[in-house]
Design a protein around this motif. Structure first.
Motif, PDB file in Angstrom:
ATOM      1  N   GLU A   1       0.857  -1.194   0.000  1.00 61.66           N
ATOM      2  CA  GLU A   1       0.000   0.000   0.000  1.00 61.66           C
ATOM      3  C   GLU A   1       0.885   1.233   0.000  1.00 61.66           C
ATOM      4  N   TYR A   2       0.562   2.212  -0.855  1.00 59.63           N
ATOM      5  CA  TYR A   2       1.405   3.382  -1.046  1.00 59.63           C
ATOM      6  C   TYR A   2       0.547   4.634  -1.201  1.00 59.63           C
ATOM      7  N   GLU A   3       1.098   5.780  -0.791  1.00 56.94           N
ATOM      8  CA  GLU A   3       0.403   7.058  -0.958  1.00 56.94           C
ATOM      9  C   GLU A   3       1.262   7.992  -1.803  1.00 56.94           C
ATOM     10  N   PHE A   4       0.632   8.609  -2.793  1.00 56.90           N
ATOM     11  CA  PHE A   4       1.314   9.514  -3.714  1.00 56.90           C
ATOM     12  C   PHE A   4       0.679  10.896  -3.639  1.00 56.90           C
ATOM     13  N   GLY A   5       1.488  11.922  -3.838  1.00 53.48           N
ATOM     14  CA  GLY A   5       0.997  13.290  -3.963  1.00 53.48           C
ATOM     15  C   GLY A   5       1.059  13.707  -5.419  1.00 53.48           C
ATOM     16  N   THR A   6       0.188  14.625  -5.805  1.00 54.40           N
ATOM     17  CA  THR A   6       0.162  15.086  -7.191  1.00 54.40           C
ATOM     18  C   THR A   6       0.451  16.583  -7.275  1.00 54.40           C
ATOM     19  N   ALA A   7       1.174  16.969  -8.297  1.00 51.41           N
ATOM     20  CA  ALA A   7       1.381  18.386  -8.594  1.00 51.41           C
ATOM     21  C   ALA A   7       0.530  18.774  -9.804  1.00 51.41           C
ATOM     22  N   GLN A   8       0.287  17.790 -10.683  1.00 52.79           N
ATOM     23  CA  GLN A   8      -0.537  17.979 -11.869  1.00 52.79           C
ATOM     24  C   GLN A   8      -1.650  16.941 -11.845  1.00 52.79           C
ATOM     25  N   LYS A   9      -2.639  17.124 -12.712  1.00 53.41           N
ATOM     26  CA  LYS A   9      -3.649  16.083 -12.892  1.00 53.41           C
ATOM     27  C   LYS A   9      -2.935  14.823 -13.372  1.00 53.41           C
ATOM     28  N   GLU A  10      -3.325  13.670 -12.826  1.00 53.31           N
ATOM     29  CA  GLU A  10      -2.714  12.405 -13.216  1.00 53.31           C
ATOM     30  C   GLU A  10      -3.798  11.448 -13.709  1.00 53.31           C
ATOM     31  N   ILE A  11      -3.502  10.796 -14.810  1.00 55.00           N
ATOM     32  CA  ILE A  11      -4.369   9.751 -15.349  1.00 55.00           C
ATOM     33  C   ILE A  11      -3.604   8.455 -15.211  1.00 55.00           C
ATOM     34  N   MET A  12      -4.103   7.579 -14.357  1.00 57.58           N
ATOM     35  CA  MET A  12      -3.418   6.328 -14.036  1.00 57.58           C
ATOM     36  C   MET A  12      -4.102   5.190 -14.785  1.00 57.58           C
ATOM     37  N   ASN A  13      -3.384   4.618 -15.750  1.00 53.73           N
ATOM     38  CA  ASN A  13      -3.877   3.507 -16.558  1.00 53.73           C
ATOM     39  C   ASN A  13      -3.253   2.212 -16.050  1.00 53.73           C
ATOM     40  N   VAL A  14      -4.085   1.239 -15.701  1.00 52.02           N
ATOM     41  CA  VAL A  14      -3.587  -0.049 -15.236  1.00 52.02           C
ATOM     42  C   VAL A  14      -3.396  -0.940 -16.464  1.00 52.02           C
ATOM     43  N   ILE A  15      -2.172  -1.355 -16.714  1.00 51.14           N
ATOM     44  CA  ILE A  15      -1.847  -2.138 -17.899  1.00 51.14           C
ATOM     45  C   ILE A  15      -1.926  -3.632 -17.615  1.00 51.14           C
ATOM     46  N   GLU A  16      -1.373  -4.031 -16.484  1.00 46.59           N
ATOM     47  CA  GLU A  16      -1.371  -5.450 -16.106  1.00 46.59           C
ATOM     48  C   GLU A  16      -1.476  -5.524 -14.591  1.00 46.59           C
ATOM     49  N   GLY A  17      -2.209  -6.511 -14.085  1.00 45.80           N
ATOM     50  CA  GLY A  17      -2.415  -6.637 -12.648  1.00 45.80           C
ATOM     51  C   GLY A  17      -3.703  -5.945 -12.239  1.00 45.80           C
ATOM     52  N   GLU A  18      -3.712  -5.414 -11.015  1.00 48.17           N
ATOM     53  CA  GLU A  18      -4.915  -4.767 -10.484  1.00 48.17           C
ATOM     54  C   GLU A  18      -4.526  -3.832  -9.354  1.00 48.17           C
ATOM     55  N   LEU A  19      -5.112  -2.640  -9.347  1.00 48.79           N
ATOM     56  CA  LEU A  19      -4.893  -1.677  -8.274  1.00 48.79           C
ATOM     57  C   LEU A  19      -6.206  -1.367  -7.580  1.00 48.79           C
ATOM     58  N   SER A  20      -6.154  -1.258  -6.279  1.00 47.20           N
ATOM     59  CA  SER A  20      -7.248  -0.649  -5.529  1.00 47.20           C
ATOM     60  C   SER A  20      -6.781   0.769  -5.248  1.00 47.20           C
ATOM     61  N   ALA A  21      -7.679   1.736  -5.416  1.00 45.87           N
ATOM     62  CA  ALA A  21      -7.292   3.129  -5.225  1.00 45.87           C
ATOM     63  C   ALA A  21      -8.294   3.853  -4.336  1.00 45.87           C
ATOM     64  N   LEU A  22      -7.760   4.717  -3.496  1.00 47.88           N
ATOM     65  CA  LEU A  22      -8.564   5.611  -2.673  1.00 47.88           C
ATOM     66  C   LEU A  22      -8.220   7.009  -3.160  1.00 47.88           C
ATOM     67  N   ILE A  23      -9.115   7.576  -3.968  1.00 52.86           N
ATOM     68  CA  ILE A  23      -8.864   8.875  -4.577  1.00 52.86           C
ATOM     69  C   ILE A  23      -9.671   9.951  -3.848  1.00 52.86           C
ATOM     70  N   PRO A  24      -9.251  11.208  -3.930  1.00 58.73           N
ATOM     71  CA  PRO A  24      -9.885  12.268  -3.155  1.00 58.73           C
ATOM     72  C   PRO A  24     -11.397  12.393  -3.362  1.00 58.73           C
ATOM     73  N   GLU A  25     -11.892  12.099  -4.538  1.00 59.25           N
ATOM     74  CA  GLU A  25     -13.313  12.248  -4.828  1.00 59.25           C
ATOM     75  C   GLU A  25     -14.155  11.106  -4.277  1.00 59.25           C
ATOM     76  N   SER A  26     -13.529  10.128  -3.641  1.00 59.51           N
ATOM     77  CA  SER A  26     -14.239   8.945  -3.171  1.00 59.51           C
ATOM     78  C   SER A  26     -13.915   8.668  -1.708  1.00 59.51           C
ATOM     79  N   ALA A  27     -14.913   8.192  -0.975  1.00 55.14           N
ATOM     80  CA  ALA A  27     -14.701   7.821   0.431  1.00 55.14           C
ATOM     81  C   ALA A  27     -14.359   6.344   0.565  1.00 55.14           C
ATOM     82  N   GLU A  28     -14.474   5.592  -0.536  1.00 60.55           N
ATOM     83  CA  GLU A  28     -14.235   4.153  -0.508  1.00 60.55           C
ATOM     84  C   GLU A  28     -13.172   3.755  -1.528  1.00 60.55           C
TER      85      GLU A  28
END
Length: 93
Positions: free
Chosen positions: A33-60
């Motif tokens: 589990e990792y936390e990242f900060g953004t300076a610009q808008k980021e578009i994260m494309n999952v190519i292989e595998g699977e990510l669970s994400a907790l993004i600012p616009e979501s509580a889950e």
């Protein structure tokens, strides 16, 4: 120019490059589990595998399998977690 990035004791590694549209990175995230900060808008494309994400616009946490993507606004932070090595393309816009 290709840049190399390494985060979280080498558990996240990426190669960065620039196109006419802007900067992007292609990388691999080890299980954890990792936390990242953004300076610009980021578009994260999952190519292989699977990510669970907790993004600012979501509580889950939301699951993003290979072939899906999510966006994170500039000047915010988001968390990701994975149980398998996951390959991503992150576009900074």
């Amino acid at each position: 120019m290709i840049s190399e990035n390494q985060y979280f004791d080498g558990n996240v590694k990426s190669l960065g490059y620039e196109t006419a549209e802007g900067k992007s990175t292609v990388g691999i995230i080890n299980p954890g589990e990792y936390e990242f900060g953004t300076a610009q808008k980021e578009i994260m494309n999952v190519i292989e595998g699977e990510l669970s994400a907790l993004i600012p616009e979501s509580a889950e946490w939301k699951i993003f399998p290979a072939g899906t993507c999510f966006e994170v606004s500039a000047n915010s932070s988001f968390k990701v977690k994975t149980e398998v090595q996951t390959v991503y393309l992150c576009q900074y816009r």
